[in-house]
Motif scaffolding. Sequence first.
Motif, PDB file in Angstrom:
ATOM      1  N   ARG A  91       0.829  -1.203   0.000  1.00 32.04           N
ATOM      2  CA  ARG A  91       0.000   0.000   0.000  1.00 32.04           C
ATOM      3  C   ARG A  91       0.863   1.253   0.000  1.00 32.04           C
ATOM      4  O   ARG A  91       0.572   2.241  -0.693  1.00 32.04           O
ATOM      5  CB  ARG A  91      -0.912  -0.003   1.223  1.00 32.04           C
ATOM      6  N   ARG A  92       1.945   1.236   0.797  1.00 26.28           N
ATOM      7  CA  ARG A  92       2.818   2.408   0.827  1.00 26.28           C
ATOM      8  C   ARG A  92       3.469   2.652  -0.538  1.00 26.28           C
ATOM      9  O   ARG A  92       3.596   3.787  -0.982  1.00 26.28           O
ATOM     10  CB  ARG A  92       3.888   2.214   1.918  1.00 26.28           C
ATOM     11  N   ARG A  93       3.846   1.588  -1.213  1.00 27.40           N
ATOM     12  CA  ARG A  93       4.423   1.749  -2.548  1.00 27.40           C
ATOM     13  C   ARG A  93       3.379   2.261  -3.540  1.00 27.40           C
ATOM     14  O   ARG A  93       3.664   3.091  -4.408  1.00 27.40           O
ATOM     15  CB  ARG A  93       4.999   0.417  -3.026  1.00 27.40           C
ATOM     16  N   ALA A  94       2.125   1.744  -3.388  1.00 26.70           N
ATOM     17  CA  ALA A  94       1.065   2.192  -4.297  1.00 26.70           C
ATOM     18  C   ALA A  94       0.743   3.657  -4.075  1.00 26.70           C
ATOM     19  O   ALA A  94       0.408   4.393  -5.031  1.00 26.70           O
ATOM     20  CB  ALA A  94      -0.193   1.343  -4.091  1.00 26.70           C
ATOM     21  N   LEU A  95       0.834   4.121  -2.827  1.00 26.09           N
ATOM     22  CA  LEU A  95       0.594   5.525  -2.562  1.00 26.09           C
ATOM     23  C   LEU A  95       1.610   6.408  -3.264  1.00 26.09           C
ATOM     24  O   LEU A  95       1.300   7.542  -3.694  1.00 26.09           O
ATOM     25  CB  LEU A  95       0.646   5.787  -1.054  1.00 26.09           C
ATOM     26  N   LEU A  96       2.803   5.891  -3.391  1.00 25.73           N
ATOM     27  CA  LEU A  96       3.869   6.676  -4.032  1.00 25.73           C
ATOM     28  C   LEU A  96       3.909   6.491  -5.538  1.00 25.73           C
ATOM     29  O   LEU A  96       4.107   7.457  -6.290  1.00 25.73           O
ATOM     30  CB  LEU A  96       5.225   6.301  -3.430  1.00 25.73           C
ATOM     31  N   ASP A  97       3.715   5.250  -5.975  1.00 20.91           N
ATOM     32  CA  ASP A  97       3.941   4.956  -7.388  1.00 20.91           C
ATOM     33  C   ASP A  97       2.671   4.597  -8.154  1.00 20.91           C
ATOM     34  O   ASP A  97       2.671   4.607  -9.393  1.00 20.91           O
ATOM     35  CB  ASP A  97       4.934   3.797  -7.535  1.00 20.91           C
ATOM     36  N   GLY A  98       1.614   4.221  -7.487  1.00 19.53           N
ATOM     37  CA  GLY A  98       0.434   3.713  -8.177  1.00 19.53           C
ATOM     38  C   GLY A  98      -0.666   4.728  -8.292  1.00 19.53           C
ATOM     39  O   GLY A  98      -0.568   5.876  -7.846  1.00 19.53           O
ATOM     40  N   THR A  99      -1.768   4.262  -8.885  1.00 14.72           N
ATOM     41  CA  THR A  99      -2.964   5.080  -9.042  1.00 14.72           C
ATOM     42  C   THR A  99      -3.886   4.864  -7.848  1.00 14.72           C
ATOM     43  O   THR A  99      -3.638   4.008  -6.986  1.00 14.72           O
ATOM     44  CB  THR A  99      -3.689   4.711 -10.340  1.00 14.72           C
ATOM     45  N   ASP A 100      -4.972   5.647  -7.832  1.00 15.93           N
ATOM     46  CA  ASP A 100      -5.957   5.462  -6.760  1.00 15.93           C
ATOM     47  C   ASP A 100      -6.553   4.065  -6.806  1.00 15.93           C
ATOM     48  O   ASP A 100      -6.839   3.458  -5.758  1.00 15.93           O
ATOM     49  CB  ASP A 100      -7.073   6.506  -6.897  1.00 15.93           C
ATOM     50  N   LYS A 101      -6.782   3.557  -7.995  1.00 20.50           N
ATOM     51  CA  LYS A 101      -7.321   2.193  -8.106  1.00 20.50           C
ATOM     52  C   LYS A 101      -6.358   1.174  -7.515  1.00 20.50           C
ATOM     53  O   LYS A 101      -6.768   0.210  -6.855  1.00 20.50           O
ATOM     54  CB  LYS A 101      -7.615   1.863  -9.571  1.00 20.50           C
ATOM     55  N   ASP A 102      -5.062   1.393  -7.766  1.00 22.90           N
ATOM     56  CA  ASP A 102      -4.070   0.466  -7.190  1.00 22.90           C
ATOM     57  C   ASP A 102      -4.123   0.505  -5.659  1.00 22.90           C
ATOM     58  O   ASP A 102      -4.074  -0.528  -4.980  1.00 22.90           O
ATOM     59  CB  ASP A 102      -2.660   0.844  -7.670  1.00 22.90           C
ATOM     60  N   VAL A 103      -4.245   1.725  -5.127  1.00 19.08           N
ATOM     61  CA  VAL A 103      -4.302   1.861  -3.672  1.00 19.08           C
ATOM     62  C   VAL A 103      -5.564   1.191  -3.120  1.00 19.08           C
ATOM     63  O   VAL A 103      -5.534   0.471  -2.113  1.00 19.08           O
ATOM     64  CB  VAL A 103      -4.256   3.336  -3.261  1.00 19.08           C
ATOM     65  N   GLU A 104      -6.699   1.439  -3.783  1.00 19.83           N
ATOM     66  CA  GLU A 104      -7.951   0.843  -3.331  1.00 19.83           C
ATOM     67  C   GLU A 104      -7.903  -0.687  -3.384  1.00 19.83           C
ATOM     68  O   GLU A 104      -8.421  -1.371  -2.494  1.00 19.83           O
ATOM     69  CB  GLU A 104      -9.109   1.365  -4.181  1.00 19.83           C
ATOM     70  N   ALA A 105      -7.269  -1.213  -4.419  1.00 12.26           N
ATOM     71  CA  ALA A 105      -7.172  -2.669  -4.535  1.00 12.26           C
ATOM     72  C   ALA A 105      -6.356  -3.253  -3.386  1.00 12.26           C
ATOM     73  O   ALA A 105      -6.718  -4.285  -2.781  1.00 12.26           O
ATOM     74  CB  ALA A 105      -6.555  -3.048  -5.885  1.00 12.26           C
ATOM     75  N   VAL A 106      -5.255  -2.596  -3.065  1.00 10.58           N
ATOM     76  CA  VAL A 106      -4.424  -3.094  -1.963  1.00 10.58           C
ATOM     77  C   VAL A 106      -5.159  -2.956  -0.631  1.00 10.58           C
ATOM     78  O   VAL A 106      -5.089  -3.832   0.239  1.00 10.58           O
ATOM     79  CB  VAL A 106      -3.081  -2.336  -1.931  1.00 10.58           C
ATOM     80  N   GLU A 107      -5.876  -1.832  -0.471  1.00 10.92           N
ATOM     81  CA  GLU A 107      -6.602  -1.636   0.779  1.00 10.92           C
ATOM     82  C   GLU A 107      -7.685  -2.694   0.979  1.00 10.92           C
ATOM     83  O   GLU A 107      -7.952  -3.125   2.110  1.00 10.92           O
ATOM     84  CB  GLU A 107      -7.209  -0.235   0.799  1.00 10.92           C
TER      85      GLU A 107
END
Length: 385
Positions: free
Chosen positions: A42-58
């Motif tokens: 999630r921390r990597r997605a917050l830095l490198d990913g999109t909102d969808k990536d963050v939501e998927a990890v969450e």
Amino acid sequence: MIQNILKTIRGQAKSVADLERALAQIDIPGLEADAEKLEDDRRRALLDGTDKDVEAVERKIEVANREIERAYAARSELERRIEQARNAEAEQVKFARYDAAKAQADAAAKELRKAYPEIGKRFASLLKVLAEASLAVEEVNRNLPDGAAPLQDPEVEVRAKLGEPEKTISEEPVDVWCYSAARDNSVLPQEMQDELNAKYRGSDQGVISSGSAGGMISVTRRRLIRRSYIPRSTNVLPSRLTAVALPGLKVGDPAFWDGPAYTDARTVLATLARLAEARPAPAINAADVMTEYADPKAAEADDLEAEQSSGGETYRQAARNSSRGRISAVAQQEEAHPATVAGHTRVDAEPSHPSLRLPKGAEGVSPSHHGFSPSTRDGRWPHGL
């Protein structure tokens, strides 16, 4: 994994082994490590990913945390059920032992009721036979025929260990070393015999140390007869069978035998005759019956007091019958004189203490007017009023 464990919990009662296997499958450290890895994602997605990536990890983190909570809950529940199952199994073992012991005790009691009376009767009969035979032997031994040996008491003949003369087992000539100056055949111990035989081969004379400094003692090898034998013994008499006490089967039943341990045959026969005429003790012994006198009026008063203290039906019924008409009359007077009723002040305010509260519908009536008071335990009047 957790779903399979939950099926175990939701299913029918399992054995301790099944529950312990399920508990061993719970890997909370592994689940927490997986959740921590998702936090890193999630921390990597917050830095490198999109909102969808963050939501998927969450969403994955939410599922992982729920699995951890389920694992903790499942572990707690399994530990509780394991303890219950162990207690249940231990209780089953105790019940099995109890049932086995009860069956054994019942069988022993049945055998006792069946066998002991027969044993007692046979034993008493045996004592009678022995006593009669002993009297016959005693009589004959007083006037024996010429050349006849005295007869032996039958119990002594069978049970006693009679004395015997000395008995030779074996005899053989042997050469042994002895003290030369001794007047008797003082044979040296076997370990010295072996030492002297090796030291003085072909000679019948030798010396051994006296134990003092430089002192020596002469010894001689002699030919003697070595005999093994059993020494003479004296009579060893056993305790008489009359020493055995055989009480009746139950308390109060006549004994099968209960007499002096050492007694003559005539006393044995007399005791047996007395016991044969004995009868079981009565179920009620007249000497145990006691007499007392009671006042029936006092007894009735005690009964009434006991019923009143326990809220008995007799007290409630009496209260209901005696006061039903009075309450009706008081209600009529209350309509005409709301402030007072038959000289009693109307109580409009609710008492502060719960035990003084009046029942619904009787707030304006003083309970003492009717000759009794409501229960101080719950504030209610007798049933039916």
